[in-house]
Write an enzyme that holds these catalytic residues in place. Structure first.
Site: not given
Ligand code: NDP
Ligand code: 8X3
Length: 258
Positions: A13, A15, A88, A141, A154, A158, A184, A189-190
């Site tokens: 991941g 990119t 990632n 996560s 999800y 995790k 996190p 910003g992603t």
């Protein structure tokens, strides 16, 4: 303080938001980088931005175990000694109630966040053990510890990543291979929320409205810290949240008696 510098860092991941921030940090440390993504143009573009750092791009869908194995087998000699794998690549799809969720979405999260991660890990481990050391850093996560409505698969994926990380370290006791799970909370910003809401930028923006979320660079900082500690130190887990986020109490559904 940098006590140890990995030689070859393999980032899945690469990119995406975290992946690119992590790649930048390790490039600045002089590491050789294997940049894994599923879009050839984006992998090439990232390599260009990191130049003159030595990079090798590999393109595969992480849901395809054969393609991952072929990419590992075809690594050029100077990128073959992967001593840090950063798992990632991952995603959340949907945030509605489980009973309305798409089964295809659930399977895509399982295939990406779980199957892809364990496949890359299994392929990287023998070489690390043979070379006398290495490090697997998984991007988990807070969702792996704290369930929330709409989190269903999800959160569960995790939670798998967290427990797999801890169990892996138990098996690797006696080797010099380290395992870390980075967990996190809210990070902007992603593309994470845009992907979760299937391209609905308004809903994605609402997740971060009037907060000060973490940044991909904050996550990269924690990854670099774990990876550059002396080889005797294993950070099992790091849980990080923005100051504008916290855990909360149980939700109770109250209904007056008839
Ligand atoms: P992004 O969507 O920006 O990045 C996700 C990356 O995973 C992209 O590079 C994407 O590739 C790649 N990816 C997704 N599916 C596949 C696939 N099938 N095959 C190969 N690559 C794939 O999100 P983030 O940077 O935010 O997320 C990175 C990781 O961090 C994920 O595991 C996520 O669950 C986790 N995380 C995110 C948090 C957040 O709030 N943002 C918080 C906690 C954890 P492509 O570029 O081609 O789409
Ligand atoms: C991403 C953080 O809270 O959206 O893993 O699940 S959260």
């Amino acid at each position: 303080m940098i006590s140890y510098t990995p030689q070859v860092v393999f980032i899945t991941g690469a990119t995406g938001g975290f992946g690119t921030a992590i790649a930048r940090r390790f490039a600045a440390l002089g590491c050789r980088l294997v940049l894994a993504g599923r879009n050839d143009d984006r992998v090439r573009a990232l390599a260009t931005t990191l130049a003159p750092a030595p990079t090798h791009g590999v393109v595969f869908d992480i849901r395809n175990p054969t393609a991952i194995a072929e990419a590992f087998a075809a690594l050029p000699a100077d990128f073959a000694g992967v001593d840090l794998l950063i798992n990632n690549a991952g995603l959340a799809l949907g945030a509605g109630p489980a009973q309305q969720a798409s089964l295809d979405d659930w399977n895509e999260m399982i295939d990406t966040n779980i199957r892809g991660l364990v496949t890359a890990t299994r392929l990287a481990l023998p070489g690390m053990i043979a070379r006398g050391g290495g490090h697997i850093i998984n991007i988990g996560s807070v969702a792996g510890t704290y369930p929330y409505p709409g989190g269903h698969v999800y959160c569960a994926s995790k939670a798998f990543v967290k427990q797999f990380s801890l169990a892996l370290r138990a098996d690797l006791l006696g080797t010099a291979v380290r395992v870390t799970n980075i967990e996190p909370g809210m990070v902007n910003g992603t593309a994470f929320s845009t992907v979760r809401y299937k391209g609905d930028e308004t809903k994605a923006a609402q997740v971060y409205a009037d907060t000060t979320p973490l940044t991909p660079e904050d996550v990269a900082e924690s990854v670099v810290w774990c990876a550059t500690l002396p080889p005797r130190v294993n950070i099992n887990r790091i849980e990080l949240m923005p100051v504008t986020q916290a855990t909360s109490s149980f939700a109770i559904h109250r209904q007056p008696s008839p």
